[in-house]
Write an enzyme that holds these catalytic residues in place. Structure first.
Site, PDB file in Angstrom:
ATOM      1  N   HIS A  20      76.787 -51.461 -27.360  1.00 55.89           N
ATOM      2  CA  HIS A  20      77.719 -52.009 -28.343  1.00 55.89           C
ATOM      3  C   HIS A  20      77.971 -53.483 -28.066  1.00 55.89           C
ATOM      4  O   HIS A  20      78.237 -53.872 -26.919  1.00 55.89           O
ATOM      5  CB  HIS A  20      79.046 -51.240 -28.272  1.00 55.89           C
ATOM      6  CG  HIS A  20      80.108 -51.771 -29.172  1.00 55.89           C
ATOM      7  ND1 HIS A  20      81.359 -52.132 -28.728  1.00 55.89           N
ATOM      8  CD2 HIS A  20      80.104 -52.010 -30.512  1.00 55.89           C
ATOM      9  CE1 HIS A  20      82.084 -52.562 -29.740  1.00 55.89           C
ATOM     10  NE2 HIS A  20      81.345 -52.501 -30.838  1.00 55.89           N
ATOM     11  N   SER A  21      77.832 -54.316 -29.073  1.00 61.81           N
ATOM     12  CA  SER A  21      78.263 -55.705 -29.022  1.00 61.81           C
ATOM     13  C   SER A  21      77.526 -56.484 -27.909  1.00 61.81           C
ATOM     14  O   SER A  21      76.298 -56.580 -27.940  1.00 61.81           O
ATOM     15  CB  SER A  21      79.793 -55.743 -28.846  1.00 61.81           C
ATOM     16  OG  SER A  21      80.319 -56.996 -29.143  1.00 61.81           O
ATOM     17  N   TYR A  22      78.263 -57.015 -26.922  1.00 61.55           N
ATOM     18  CA  TYR A  22      77.623 -57.719 -25.806  1.00 61.55           C
ATOM     19  C   TYR A  22      76.514 -56.892 -25.172  1.00 61.55           C
ATOM     20  O   TYR A  22      75.475 -57.434 -24.761  1.00 61.55           O
ATOM     21  CB  TYR A  22      78.676 -58.091 -24.745  1.00 61.55           C
ATOM     22  CG  TYR A  22      78.092 -58.187 -23.349  1.00 61.55           C
ATOM     23  CD1 TYR A  22      77.285 -59.272 -22.999  1.00 61.55           C
ATOM     24  CD2 TYR A  22      78.297 -57.173 -22.403  1.00 61.55           C
ATOM     25  CE1 TYR A  22      76.704 -59.336 -21.732  1.00 61.55           C
ATOM     26  CE2 TYR A  22      77.736 -57.243 -21.152  1.00 61.55           C
ATOM     27  CZ  TYR A  22      76.933 -58.324 -20.817  1.00 61.55           C
ATOM     28  OH  TYR A  22      76.348 -58.387 -19.570  1.00 61.55           O
ATOM     29  N   GLY A  62      74.214 -55.214 -26.210  1.00 60.86           N
ATOM     30  CA  GLY A  62      72.868 -55.354 -26.747  1.00 60.86           C
ATOM     31  C   GLY A  62      71.979 -56.137 -25.805  1.00 60.86           C
ATOM     32  O   GLY A  62      70.780 -55.836 -25.650  1.00 60.86           O
ATOM     33  N   HIS A  79      84.460 -53.272 -36.014  1.00 65.64           N
ATOM     34  CA  HIS A  79      83.500 -53.473 -34.932  1.00 65.64           C
ATOM     35  C   HIS A  79      83.521 -52.342 -33.905  1.00 65.64           C
ATOM     36  O   HIS A  79      82.497 -52.037 -33.293  1.00 65.64           O
ATOM     37  CB  HIS A  79      83.826 -54.813 -34.252  1.00 65.64           C
ATOM     38  CG  HIS A  79      82.876 -55.224 -33.181  1.00 65.64           C
ATOM     39  ND1 HIS A  79      81.512 -55.288 -33.364  1.00 65.64           N
ATOM     40  CD2 HIS A  79      83.095 -55.630 -31.894  1.00 65.64           C
ATOM     41  CE1 HIS A  79      80.927 -55.696 -32.253  1.00 65.64           C
ATOM     42  NE2 HIS A  79      81.869 -55.907 -31.342  1.00 65.64           N
TER      43      HIS A  79
END
Length: 234
Positions: A76-78, A80, A215
């Site tokens: 998720h998010s960072y 990746g 998000h």
């Protein structure tokens, strides 16, 4: 059955997947949801040298310790960035990469440079001020599309500052992870910071799915996200 390895984004911990993991296990899959070094329940390990390579090694070591194979590696998010780094290191253990509203980086890319310029500017200002030059302070959850008070009450006391080096250290890739199939999931009911990354994914021929939530989909739309992850595992 697969092993799902679920990686949280900045400021969070593995606990953030508590609403998703039971559904994956009920379908017969194994689930690992580690907390990366230096945040949440591992905040006692925080220091300025905790970077992206630290987090990649966290997950590589986890997969090796569990001898995990046929892994659906979701970030998720960072995280990746972490998914990309891990798949490059141990592609034989990863069956699929899933980027949940997350960075899609290439060799040499640092996360901070993959953010929209305005958002990156806010990060740099926060790091230089209350972040003491080496921490990313927690972002307001409302900006991430979390609106329900119960969700805010659950998340807020558990979030911790995130090590800045994870955002400035670039990916170092050999290209081995490119052969691992990938998919992108974009959360569409917020400011859509990762819209360009959904576009990157589409250009690479990855399937791109949308979830109409903020998000923090694992918190605000866990049933829909669980069903999508199960579909991707098939």
């Amino acid at each position: 059955m697969s092993t799902f390895v679920l990686l949280h984004g900045a400021w969070h911990g593995g606990w953030v997947w508590q609403r998703v993991a039971p559904g994956l296990r009920a379908a017969g899959h194994d689930v690992l949801a580690p907390t990366l070094t230096g945040v949440s329940d591992r905040a006692h390990l925080l220091h300025p040298q905790v970077g992206l390579s630290t987090h990649v090694q966290d997950v590589v070591a986890l997969l090796e310790a569990h001898d995990a194979r046929d892994v659906v590696l979701a970030g998720h998010s960072y995280a990746g960035q972490v998914v990309t780094g891990v798949a490059d290191r141990v592609p034989d253990r990863v069956a699929r990469r899933v980027y949940l509203d997350a960075f899609v980086g290439d060799d040499g890319d640092a996360a901070i440079d993959l953010l929209p310029p305005t958002v990156a500017g806010h990060y740099r200002e926060a790091v230089a001020g209350p972040g003491f030059g080496w921490l990313v302070p927690v972002r307001p959850l409302e900006r991430l599309g979390v609106t329900e008070q119960a969700d805010l009450d659950w998340l807020t006391p558990r979030l911790t500052p995130h090590p800045w080096l994870t955002y400035t250290e670039p990916l170092r890739l050999t290209g081995k992870g490119d052969a691992v199939p990938a998919a992108f999931v974009e959360c569409t009911d917020w400011m859509r910071v990762f819209r360009d990354h959904a576009g990157r994914a589409a250009e690479r021929g990855w399937p791109v799915h949308e979830v109409a939530t903020g998000h923090e989909a694992m918190v605000t739309a866990p049933a829909e996200l669980t069903a999508l992850l199960l579909e991707l595992a098939r």
